[in-house]
Design a protein around this motif. Sequence first.
Motif, PDB file in Angstrom:
ATOM      1  N   LEU A  65       0.789  -1.246   0.183  1.00 41.62           N
ATOM      2  CA  LEU A  65       0.072  -0.006   0.036  1.00 41.62           C
ATOM      3  C   LEU A  65       0.945   1.256   0.135  1.00 41.62           C
ATOM      4  N   GLY A  66       1.973   1.066   0.616  1.00 44.52           N
ATOM      5  CA  GLY A  66       2.671   2.404   0.788  1.00 44.52           C
ATOM      6  C   GLY A  66       2.386   3.065   2.219  1.00 44.52           C
ATOM      7  N   PRO A  67       3.455   3.687   2.804  1.00 42.61           N
ATOM      8  CA  PRO A  67       3.350   4.180   4.085  1.00 42.61           C
ATOM      9  C   PRO A  67       2.107   5.088   4.353  1.00 42.61           C
ATOM     10  N   GLU A  68       1.924   6.105   3.308  1.00 42.96           N
ATOM     11  CA  GLU A  68       0.651   7.232   3.390  1.00 42.96           C
ATOM     12  C   GLU A  68      -0.702   6.494   3.218  1.00 42.96           C
ATOM     13  N   LEU A  69      -0.746   5.623   2.468  1.00 37.19           N
ATOM     14  CA  LEU A  69      -2.130   5.087   2.493  1.00 37.19           C
ATOM     15  C   LEU A  69      -2.262   4.063   3.472  1.00 37.19           C
ATOM     16  N   ALA A  70      -1.480   3.069   3.835  1.00 33.26           N
ATOM     17  CA  ALA A  70      -1.505   2.278   4.817  1.00 33.26           C
ATOM     18  C   ALA A  70      -1.805   3.113   6.359  1.00 33.26           C
ATOM     19  N   ALA A  71      -1.301   4.078   6.520  1.00 27.14           N
ATOM     20  CA  ALA A  71      -1.490   4.942   7.794  1.00 27.14           C
ATOM     21  C   ALA A  71      -2.646   5.352   7.615  1.00 27.14           C
ATOM     22  N   ALA A  72      -3.347   5.949   6.421  1.00 30.02           N
ATOM     23  CA  ALA A  72      -4.473   6.573   6.304  1.00 30.02           C
ATOM     24  C   ALA A  72      -5.493   5.442   6.494  1.00 30.02           C
ATOM     25  N   LEU A  73      -5.396   4.373   5.983  1.00 27.56           N
ATOM     26  CA  LEU A  73      -6.336   3.198   5.965  1.00 27.56           C
ATOM     27  C   LEU A  73      -6.527   2.691   7.232  1.00 27.56           C
ATOM     28  N   ALA A  74      -5.370   2.785   8.141  1.00 30.51           N
ATOM     29  CA  ALA A  74      -5.567   2.461   9.452  1.00 30.51           C
ATOM     30  C   ALA A  74      -6.216   3.375  10.380  1.00 30.51           C
ATOM     31  N   ALA A  75      -6.210   4.534  10.111  1.00 33.56           N
ATOM     32  CA  ALA A  75      -6.793   5.604  10.734  1.00 33.56           C
ATOM     33  C   ALA A  75      -8.155   5.557  10.534  1.00 33.56           C
ATOM     34  N   ALA A  76      -8.862   5.493   9.355  1.00 33.89           N
ATOM     35  CA  ALA A  76      -9.864   5.512   8.613  1.00 33.89           C
ATOM     36  C   ALA A  76     -10.571   4.244   9.343  1.00 33.89           C
ATOM     37  N   ALA A  77     -10.158   2.996   9.242  1.00 33.51           N
ATOM     38  CA  ALA A  77     -10.646   1.932   9.933  1.00 33.51           C
ATOM     39  C   ALA A  77     -10.937   2.057  11.470  1.00 33.51           C
ATOM     40  N   ALA A  78      -9.880   2.722  12.183  1.00 32.60           N
ATOM     41  CA  ALA A  78     -10.313   3.028  13.704  1.00 32.60           C
ATOM     42  C   ALA A  78     -11.458   3.920  13.758  1.00 32.60           C
ATOM     43  N   GLY A  79     -11.410   4.937  13.107  1.00 31.17           N
ATOM     44  CA  GLY A  79     -12.341   5.895  13.088  1.00 31.17           C
ATOM     45  C   GLY A  79     -13.787   5.324  12.666  1.00 31.17           C
ATOM     46  N   ALA A  80     -13.882   4.343  11.632  1.00 28.78           N
ATOM     47  CA  ALA A  80     -15.215   3.648  11.500  1.00 28.78           C
ATOM     48  C   ALA A  80     -15.577   2.801  12.438  1.00 28.78           C
TER      49      ALA A  80
END
Length: 182
Positions: A65-80
């Motif tokens: 995924l790359g560091p940016e997308l992986a971090a954003a995806l992890a944050a969005a999953a936690a937010g969801a």
Amino acid sequence: MTTATWLLLAVAVLVVLLLGWAAWTLTRLRRLAGRVRRAREVLDAALLRRAELAAAVARERADDLGPELAAALAAAAAGARAPTAGDREAAENRLGGLLRRVPPEARPPELQDTGMRVGLARRFYNDAVRDTLVLRRGRPARLLRLHTGRPLPRYFDIDDGLDAVLTGPGAGAVSGAGRLPG
């Protein structure tokens, strides 16, 4: 029989019919409330499962995924999983947008399946809400104040990219078609 007797009989028949209709409508409203509740539980479970799978993809496929997308995806999953301000739809929209950016080779088949389940659960929930609103907003139900003590259910609208899949070709451009405004 006199005219007064016929009039009294007609009024009695009307009252019995009105009471019968009110009892039938109240039963229908109770069933619809249960249907909305069950559909919401299924939708919540599907959304939670999608968030868990997204977090797993962010953890396990971070290199793809790359560091940016992986971090954003992890944050969005936690937010969801736990929306902060109670805005579940915004959190799910954020997660859905990021999931669409995940490359196909990094996307496990379970995630695609869960995405379809979210779309179907959302459709079933919104259909139950629509049926409830149609019945509760009808003139006779409003005049008799049936179920006025219960809050009106809300539609759950997210951009999950599945409208065209669930409604057929060309329907994705007309999001929310067939729904009541409100």
